[in-house]
Design a protein around this motif. Sequence first.
Motif, PDB file in Angstrom:
ATOM      1  N   ALA A 128      48.653  48.661  50.223  1.00 25.04           N
ATOM      2  CA  ALA A 128      48.140  47.295  50.088  1.00 25.04           C
ATOM      3  C   ALA A 128      47.048  47.234  49.027  1.00 25.04           C
ATOM      4  O   ALA A 128      46.966  46.277  48.253  1.00 25.04           O
ATOM      5  CB  ALA A 128      47.611  46.798  51.428  1.00 25.04           C
ATOM      6  N   ALA A 129      46.204  48.266  48.979  1.00 26.44           N
ATOM      7  CA  ALA A 129      45.124  48.295  47.990  1.00 26.44           C
ATOM      8  C   ALA A 129      45.700  48.286  46.575  1.00 26.44           C
ATOM      9  O   ALA A 129      45.212  47.571  45.697  1.00 26.44           O
ATOM     10  CB  ALA A 129      44.248  49.534  48.201  1.00 26.44           C
ATOM     11  N   ARG A 130      46.743  49.082  46.367  1.00 26.47           N
ATOM     12  CA  ARG A 130      47.361  49.101  45.035  1.00 26.47           C
ATOM     13  C   ARG A 130      47.978  47.750  44.702  1.00 26.47           C
ATOM     14  O   ARG A 130      47.912  47.280  43.567  1.00 26.47           O
ATOM     15  CB  ARG A 130      48.418  50.209  44.953  1.00 26.47           C
ATOM     16  N   ALA A 131      48.587  47.113  45.700  1.00 31.12           N
ATOM     17  CA  ALA A 131      49.202  45.810  45.455  1.00 31.12           C
ATOM     18  C   ALA A 131      48.148  44.758  45.133  1.00 31.12           C
ATOM     19  O   ALA A 131      48.347  43.909  44.257  1.00 31.12           O
ATOM     20  CB  ALA A 131      50.024  45.390  46.674  1.00 31.12           C
ATOM     21  N   LEU A 132      47.004  44.814  45.818  1.00 34.77           N
ATOM     22  CA  LEU A 132      45.924  43.874  45.495  1.00 34.77           C
ATOM     23  C   LEU A 132      45.393  44.138  44.092  1.00 34.77           C
ATOM     24  O   LEU A 132      45.117  43.205  43.337  1.00 34.77           O
ATOM     25  CB  LEU A 132      44.799  43.985  46.529  1.00 34.77           C
ATOM     26  N   GLY A 133      45.287  45.410  43.720  1.00 37.53           N
ATOM     27  CA  GLY A 133      44.870  45.747  42.358  1.00 37.53           C
ATOM     28  C   GLY A 133      45.833  45.168  41.325  1.00 37.53           C
ATOM     29  O   GLY A 133      45.404  44.608  40.311  1.00 37.53           O
ATOM     30  N   ARG A 134      47.141  45.284  41.609  1.00 36.60           N
ATOM     31  CA  ARG A 134      48.144  44.700  40.694  1.00 36.60           C
ATOM     32  C   ARG A 134      47.977  43.191  40.599  1.00 36.60           C
ATOM     33  O   ARG A 134      48.077  42.600  39.526  1.00 36.60           O
ATOM     34  CB  ARG A 134      49.563  45.005  41.190  1.00 36.60           C
ATOM     35  N   PHE A 135      47.751  42.557  41.747  1.00 36.43           N
ATOM     36  CA  PHE A 135      47.569  41.104  41.757  1.00 36.43           C
ATOM     37  C   PHE A 135      46.400  40.703  40.866  1.00 36.43           C
ATOM     38  O   PHE A 135      46.516  39.809  40.023  1.00 36.43           O
ATOM     39  CB  PHE A 135      47.342  40.608  43.192  1.00 36.43           C
ATOM     40  N   TRP A 136      45.247  41.393  41.042  1.00 34.78           N
ATOM     41  CA  TRP A 136      44.067  41.039  40.237  1.00 34.78           C
ATOM     42  C   TRP A 136      44.304  41.327  38.763  1.00 34.78           C
ATOM     43  O   TRP A 136      43.912  40.539  37.900  1.00 34.78           O
ATOM     44  CB  TRP A 136      42.838  41.790  40.754  1.00 34.78           C
ATOM     45  N   GLU A 137      44.921  42.461  38.451  1.00 33.08           N
ATOM     46  CA  GLU A 137      45.218  42.771  37.049  1.00 33.08           C
ATOM     47  C   GLU A 137      46.036  41.640  36.428  1.00 33.08           C
ATOM     48  O   GLU A 137      45.788  41.198  35.309  1.00 33.08           O
ATOM     49  CB  GLU A 137      45.989  44.091  36.935  1.00 33.08           C
ATOM     50  N   ASP A 138      47.030  41.173  37.179  1.00 29.33           N
ATOM     51  CA  ASP A 138      47.884  40.096  36.685  1.00 29.33           C
ATOM     52  C   ASP A 138      47.078  38.819  36.469  1.00 29.33           C
ATOM     53  O   ASP A 138      47.238  38.118  35.464  1.00 29.33           O
ATOM     54  CB  ASP A 138      49.024  39.867  37.676  1.00 29.33           C
ATOM     55  N   ARG A 139      46.201  38.500  37.415  1.00 29.29           N
ATOM     56  CA  ARG A 139      45.387  37.296  37.272  1.00 29.29           C
ATOM     57  C   ARG A 139      44.468  37.389  36.051  1.00 29.29           C
ATOM     58  O   ARG A 139      44.342  36.432  35.278  1.00 29.29           O
ATOM     59  CB  ARG A 139      44.544  37.064  38.527  1.00 29.29           C
ATOM     60  N   TYR A 140      43.809  38.541  35.882  1.00 30.91           N
ATOM     61  CA  TYR A 140      42.931  38.679  34.708  1.00 30.91           C
ATOM     62  C   TYR A 140      43.755  38.626  33.420  1.00 30.91           C
ATOM     63  O   TYR A 140      43.307  38.061  32.420  1.00 30.91           O
ATOM     64  CB  TYR A 140      42.096  39.957  34.796  1.00 30.91           C
ATOM     65  N   ALA A 141      44.946  39.196  33.429  1.00 33.16           N
ATOM     66  CA  ALA A 141      45.798  39.121  32.234  1.00 33.16           C
ATOM     67  C   ALA A 141      46.149  37.664  31.918  1.00 33.16           C
ATOM     68  O   ALA A 141      46.124  37.236  30.764  1.00 33.16           O
ATOM     69  CB  ALA A 141      47.067  39.953  32.431  1.00 33.16           C
ATOM     70  N   ARG A 142      46.437  36.887  32.970  1.00 32.93           N
ATOM     71  CA  ARG A 142      46.767  35.482  32.730  1.00 32.93           C
ATOM     72  C   ARG A 142      45.572  34.696  32.197  1.00 32.93           C
ATOM     73  O   ARG A 142      45.745  33.640  31.589  1.00 32.93           O
ATOM     74  CB  ARG A 142      47.240  34.824  34.032  1.00 32.93           C
ATOM     75  N   CYS A 143      44.370  35.185  32.489  1.00 37.36           N
ATOM     76  CA  CYS A 143      43.154  34.487  32.043  1.00 37.36           C
ATOM     77  C   CYS A 143      42.781  34.806  30.601  1.00 37.36           C
ATOM     78  O   CYS A 143      41.870  34.176  30.051  1.00 37.36           O
ATOM     79  CB  CYS A 143      41.974  34.846  32.950  1.00 37.36           C
ATOM     80  N   TYR A 199      31.154  47.793  40.674  1.00 37.21           N
ATOM     81  CA  TYR A 199      31.695  47.685  42.027  1.00 37.21           C
ATOM     82  C   TYR A 199      33.038  46.951  42.016  1.00 37.21           C
ATOM     83  O   TYR A 199      33.964  47.303  42.740  1.00 37.21           O
ATOM     84  CB  TYR A 199      30.711  46.955  42.940  1.00 37.21           C
ATOM     85  N   HIS A 200      33.118  45.913  41.183  1.00 36.50           N
ATOM     86  CA  HIS A 200      34.354  45.122  41.155  1.00 36.50           C
ATOM     87  C   HIS A 200      35.551  45.969  40.733  1.00 36.50           C
ATOM     88  O   HIS A 200      36.601  45.942  41.364  1.00 36.50           O
ATOM     89  CB  HIS A 200      34.178  43.946  40.195  1.00 36.50           C
ATOM     90  N   ARG A 201      35.364  46.747  39.668  1.00 38.15           N
ATOM     91  CA  ARG A 201      36.468  47.559  39.171  1.00 38.15           C
ATOM     92  C   ARG A 201      36.794  48.710  40.125  1.00 38.15           C
ATOM     93  O   ARG A 201      37.953  48.956  40.445  1.00 38.15           O
ATOM     94  CB  ARG A 201      36.120  48.160  37.794  1.00 38.15           C
ATOM     95  N   LEU A 202      35.770  49.402  40.576  1.00 34.26           N
ATOM     96  CA  LEU A 202      36.008  50.651  41.302  1.00 34.26           C
ATOM     97  C   LEU A 202      36.256  50.436  42.790  1.00 34.26           C
ATOM     98  O   LEU A 202      37.090  51.114  43.381  1.00 34.26           O
ATOM     99  CB  LEU A 202      34.824  51.604  41.105  1.00 34.26           C
ATOM    100  N   VAL A 203      35.549  49.488  43.397  1.00 37.61           N
ATOM    101  CA  VAL A 203      35.684  49.301  44.838  1.00 37.61           C
ATOM    102  C   VAL A 203      36.775  48.293  45.167  1.00 37.61           C
ATOM    103  O   VAL A 203      37.595  48.526  46.056  1.00 37.61           O
ATOM    104  CB  VAL A 203      34.345  48.856  45.477  1.00 37.61           C
ATOM    105  N   LEU A 204      36.778  47.168  44.464  1.00 38.45           N
ATOM    106  CA  LEU A 204      37.729  46.117  44.824  1.00 38.45           C
ATOM    107  C   LEU A 204      39.062  46.264  44.090  1.00 38.45           C
ATOM    108  O   LEU A 204      40.115  46.270  44.713  1.00 38.45           O
ATOM    109  CB  LEU A 204      37.118  44.738  44.578  1.00 38.45           C
ATOM    110  N   MET A 205      39.031  46.383  42.776  1.00 42.36           N
ATOM    111  CA  MET A 205      40.287  46.505  42.041  1.00 42.36           C
ATOM    112  C   MET A 205      40.840  47.926  42.104  1.00 42.36           C
ATOM    113  O   MET A 205      42.003  48.163  41.823  1.00 42.36           O
ATOM    114  CB  MET A 205      40.111  46.055  40.595  1.00 42.36           C
ATOM    115  N   ARG A 206      39.987  48.847  42.479  1.00 44.10           N
ATOM    116  CA  ARG A 206      40.350  50.263  42.636  1.00 44.10           C
ATOM    117  C   ARG A 206      41.093  50.833  41.436  1.00 44.10           C
ATOM    118  O   ARG A 206      42.142  51.464  41.558  1.00 44.10           O
ATOM    119  CB  ARG A 206      41.149  50.446  43.931  1.00 44.10           C
ATOM    120  N   VAL A 207      40.534  50.565  40.269  1.00 42.57           N
ATOM    121  CA  VAL A 207      41.058  51.185  39.050  1.00 42.57           C
ATOM    122  C   VAL A 207      40.019  52.199  38.575  1.00 42.57           C
ATOM    123  O   VAL A 207      38.843  52.079  38.903  1.00 42.57           O
ATOM    124  CB  VAL A 207      41.326  50.138  37.945  1.00 42.57           C
ATOM    125  N   PRO A 208      40.443  53.202  37.816  1.00 40.39           N
ATOM    126  CA  PRO A 208      39.461  54.165  37.307  1.00 40.39           C
ATOM    127  C   PRO A 208      38.478  53.451  36.380  1.00 40.39           C
ATOM    128  O   PRO A 208      38.832  52.473  35.728  1.00 40.39           O
ATOM    129  CB  PRO A 208      40.312  55.173  36.515  1.00 40.39           C
TER     130      PRO A 208
END
Lengths: 210, 210
Positions: free
Chosen positions: B125-140, A171-180
């Motif tokens: 906005a959804a894509r921008a939030l996805g980018r934000f989370w990707e960046d945060r996980y990358a920093r982690c 759910y986290h990847r597909l619904v919230l992060m919306r990545v494949p």
Amino acid sequence: MASSPRATGSSVVPRPGGRTGRIRRQVLDAVRAELVEHGYDALTVDTVAARAGVHRTTVYRRWRDVGGLLADVFDTAGDDTWRPPDTGSLLGDLLALNDEVLAALTERPPATMALIAASFRSEEAARALGRFWEDRYARCEPVVRRAVARGEVPAGTRARPLLISATAPLYHRLVLMRVPAEPGLAALAARSAVLAASAGAFTAPEPGDT
Amino acid sequence: MASSPRATGSSVVPRPGGRTGRIRRQVLDAVRAELVEHGYDALTVDTVAARAGVHRTTVYRRWRDVGGLLADVFDTAGDDTWRPPDTGSLLGDLLALNDEVLAALTERPPATMALIAASFRSEEAARALGRFWEDRYARCEPVVRRAVARGEVPAGTRARPLLISATAPLYHRLVLMRVPAEPGLAALAARSAVLAASAGAFTAPEPGDT
């Protein structure tokens, strides 16, 4: 799929017969179809009534507004006989469960995703979706009880956090992060939950633990 | 909090100075404030412009619509110097990280939740939030590299699925299921991720694995 709200009613047990049941079925089918085809912003009581071939005052009287319609879609989704997979092992059960979650979240048209997104528009729908998920996780508890009985995980392993650990990454990847979904995501999440559970991660905490 | 989009700009590094930077700051602050106070449905370019004290044509020209404004809020949230906790152990780092996630998702007013909910209204906005989370996980990722270096988890442990395993249950419960965080949820998720990782759950799969 059965661990997420279905957009089709195929797995749903027969609803109350007669005129009332028929009208409810027509109206909720129209909600799902309108949502998938035109999105939440075009969803109104009037378009639903027109599509269902039901008088608008009937819809207003019974469901009041779009939030009430969506909430009933979620409540109806739980009116089925769904049971979790029983493959003979905890890993097998969780792999099968995650395959169902993945299928729902990636189905075309994206009906399950549309329903989840719509739940953010209405408090009433959000609560109904929460109830649906609670019910699904409750139905999955035998998966963990069987694993305890087989000795796959320690006695005292709590079902709910184990089940959430296994399914939440999807759910986290597909619904919230919306990545494949990356290949193997569903299996990885199932497997890591089993390893954590085997190591005692989900046994009841000692008093005073945080 | 720093692993979710902030509704306040307190941790954000100084933005470009001068008139352009000042206007952007005023406008995005107005977006966050309007969203928290009145919700997405009341959010318009005009109300944002009025609150920011900026001419509406300036806002339309630069951000185009509400989706563009929200996307810039998410993009700006990543313009900071946030780094993950470094407590000396994997469990300590993940506990501290989850405390940050939990604080963001339960803050009052619920600004982070409002931003996440709003992301379901706009693809941009959804894509921008996805980018934000990707960046945060990358920093982690250094959290996991340090754990490998200390020998806490096997060599080859993949950072991303471990980090998602540790954090996803919080988002799942609070954002999707919308239930209150049960006591110990953040710690339980961190601990189970560590146990799974220690058992090799997140090492690169063998070729042919699913």
